[in-house]
Every structure is written in structure tokens, then in C-alpha cells.
Scaffold this motif. Structure first.
Motif, PDB file in Angstrom:
ATOM      1  N   THR A 190       0.822  -1.205   0.000  1.00 38.81           N
ATOM      2  CA  THR A 190       0.000   0.000   0.000  1.00 38.81           C
ATOM      3  C   THR A 190       0.860   1.261   0.000  1.00 38.81           C
ATOM      4  OG1 THR A 190      -1.699  -1.178   1.235  1.00 38.81           O
ATOM      5  CG2 THR A 190      -1.847   1.203   1.216  1.00 38.81           C
ATOM      6  N   VAL A 191       1.866   1.304   0.846  1.00 37.50           N
ATOM      7  CA  VAL A 191       2.690   2.491   0.987  1.00 37.50           C
ATOM      8  C   VAL A 191       3.714   2.620  -0.147  1.00 37.50           C
ATOM      9  CG1 VAL A 191       4.355   3.669   2.475  1.00 37.50           C
ATOM     10  CG2 VAL A 191       2.374   2.550   3.473  1.00 37.50           C
ATOM     11  N   PHE A 192       4.319   1.536  -0.530  1.00 34.63           N
ATOM     12  CA  PHE A 192       5.351   1.535  -1.566  1.00 34.63           C
ATOM     13  C   PHE A 192       4.834   0.847  -2.832  1.00 34.63           C
ATOM     14  CE2 PHE A 192       7.518   1.341   2.581  1.00 34.63           C
ATOM     15  CZ  PHE A 192       8.116   2.586   2.562  1.00 34.63           C
ATOM     16  N   LYS A 193       3.690   1.297  -3.285  1.00 35.78           N
ATOM     17  CA  LYS A 193       3.019   0.664  -4.425  1.00 35.78           C
ATOM     18  C   LYS A 193       3.869   0.671  -5.684  1.00 35.78           C
ATOM     19  CE  LYS A 193      -1.260   0.976  -4.539  1.00 35.78           C
ATOM     20  NZ  LYS A 193      -2.590   0.649  -4.546  1.00 35.78           N
ATOM     21  N   LEU A 194       4.679   1.692  -5.853  1.00 29.22           N
ATOM     22  CA  LEU A 194       5.512   1.808  -7.046  1.00 29.22           C
ATOM     23  C   LEU A 194       6.409   0.587  -7.226  1.00 29.22           C
ATOM     24  CD1 LEU A 194       6.637   3.600  -9.364  1.00 29.22           C
ATOM     25  CD2 LEU A 194       8.299   4.432  -7.727  1.00 29.22           C
ATOM     26  N   PHE A 195       6.935   0.066  -6.125  1.00 27.61           N
ATOM     27  CA  PHE A 195       7.859  -1.064  -6.221  1.00 27.61           C
ATOM     28  C   PHE A 195       7.156  -2.385  -6.480  1.00 27.61           C
ATOM     29  CE2 PHE A 195      10.148   2.032  -3.544  1.00 27.61           C
ATOM     30  CZ  PHE A 195      11.179   2.286  -4.425  1.00 27.61           C
ATOM     31  N   TYR A 196       5.852  -2.406  -6.400  1.00 25.99           N
ATOM     32  CA  TYR A 196       5.112  -3.637  -6.635  1.00 25.99           C
ATOM     33  C   TYR A 196       4.379  -3.627  -7.970  1.00 25.99           C
ATOM     34  CZ  TYR A 196       6.241  -4.811  -1.872  1.00 25.99           C
ATOM     35  OH  TYR A 196       6.926  -5.116  -0.731  1.00 25.99           O
TER      36      TYR A 196
END
Length: 189
Positions: A22-28
Motif C-alpha cells: 500500500t505504501v510503496f506501491k511503485l515497487f510492486y
């Protein structure tokens, strides 16, 4: 790990993985191979434009959009009103003109950033004001061309706006060949 999950659960997250996605969506994201280079390139170009040309990204985008709008209306005026054929050289001319403008701004910004003097405690930077004068000249010249094209296309308001710009800026610049350099400091209104 149980303590972290317990604390995250208090905020509505099921686990550390749920929190991370949720917080680091860019990396997923599945397209991460394409996203990261685009972000890095955009950030680098933005920083280089600010440092070397002296304009922030929004201003450069506005300058490019003005150049494209001026090109598009000029092309439409040439085709629709004047009946001329499309020439592929016009795109090259637009790109060359934009490149020359940015090069001029780069040179002036380089001098303005490097050359600074002081007289009687006041900072003197002749290239600083020259940079802004040239930037105003470039923008006004492109706006005049844009409004000329719009007036050729039949937008009557554009001719009035172009006239106002010409009257105001012909005091300092010669946009239409009517500036009288000998009477620059006189008030002929």
C-alpha cells in the motif's frame, strides 16, 4: 514479526506485506522495469533544465506548448487560408527554433550564474536582467506569432490581443518594424 503485524493491524493493515504494497506501491508494479527509468530520466532532465537553462520544468513545458501551438496554428493558416502545401521542413524549423531559444537561455543563464559583481555594496549582475529580457522577448515573439496565426484563421479577438502586445512591447523591442530607436526615451503617446 508478530509485534509489527499487531501494530500494523491497529492501523487497518493485515500484515507487513499489506502495508508495504500500500505504501510503496511503485515497487510492486508489474511494469517496474519501465517506470523507474522514466522517473529517473524525468527527474534528471528537470534538474538539468533548472540548473543550466534557469527555467523550471513547468515553464519549459509551457514554452514547448507555446511553440507547438504557434506551429500548429501557422500550419493550419498556411493550409486552410493560404492554400499552401504541407512541407516537412516546417517541423524541423520549429525544433531548430526551440533549440536556439533554449541555447540562448542556457548561455545567458550560465553568465548570470557565474558573473556577479558588487559596486558600493550593491550586487550587480548585468546578465541576470538580460536573461529575463531575452526570455520575455522570446515569449512575446512567440505569442505575437501565435495571435497572428489565429487572426489569419478568423479569430478577431486575436488581432486585438496582438495589437495590445505590439503597442506595449514596441517600446523596447522591434517586433513589427515600427520602433523608432532615435525617439526611444521620448513619450509619443
Amino acid at each position: 514479526m508478530k509485534i509489527i503485524n499487531y501494530l500494523l493491524n491497529a492501523f487497518g493493515y493485515y500484515s507487513l506485506r499489506d502495508f508495504s504494497t500500500t505504501v510503496f506501491k511503485l515497487f510492486y508494479l508489474n511494469k517496474l522495469k519501465f517506470t523507474i527509468p522514466i522517473i529517473i530520466t524525468a527527474g534528471t532532465v528537470s534538474d538539468l533544465l533548472q540548473q543550466y537553462v534557469g527555467l523550471n520544468t513547468v515553464c519549459v513545458v509551457a514554452l514547448v506548448m507555446l511553440c507547438i501551438a504557434e506551429f500548429q496554428t501557422g500550419l493550419r493558416a498556411a493550409i486552410v487560408v493560404k492554400g499552401e502545401r504541407i512541407k516537412s521542413r516546417k517541423i524541423g524549423r520549429m525544433i531548430l527554433k526551440l533549440g536556439v531559444y533554449i541555447q540562448i537561455l542556457f548561455i545567458l543563464n550560465s553568465f548570470a550564474s557565474s558573473v556577479k559583481g558588487e559596486i558600493a555594496g550593491f550586487e550587480i549582475n548585468p546578465f541576470g536582467w538580460l536573461y529575463y529580457v531575452v526570455l520575455a522577448w522570446i515569449v512575446c515573439q512567440m505569442l505575437i506569432s501565435y495571435f497572428e496565426n489565429l487572426s489569419i484563421l478568423g479569430y478577431s479577438e486575436a488581432a486585438g490581443i496582438k495589437g495590445v502586445i505590439l503597442r506595449k512591447f514596441n517600446k523596447w523591442f522591434e517586433f513589427d518594424g515600427t520602433k523608432d530607436a532615435d525617439n526611444f526615451n521620448t513619450n509619443n503617446q
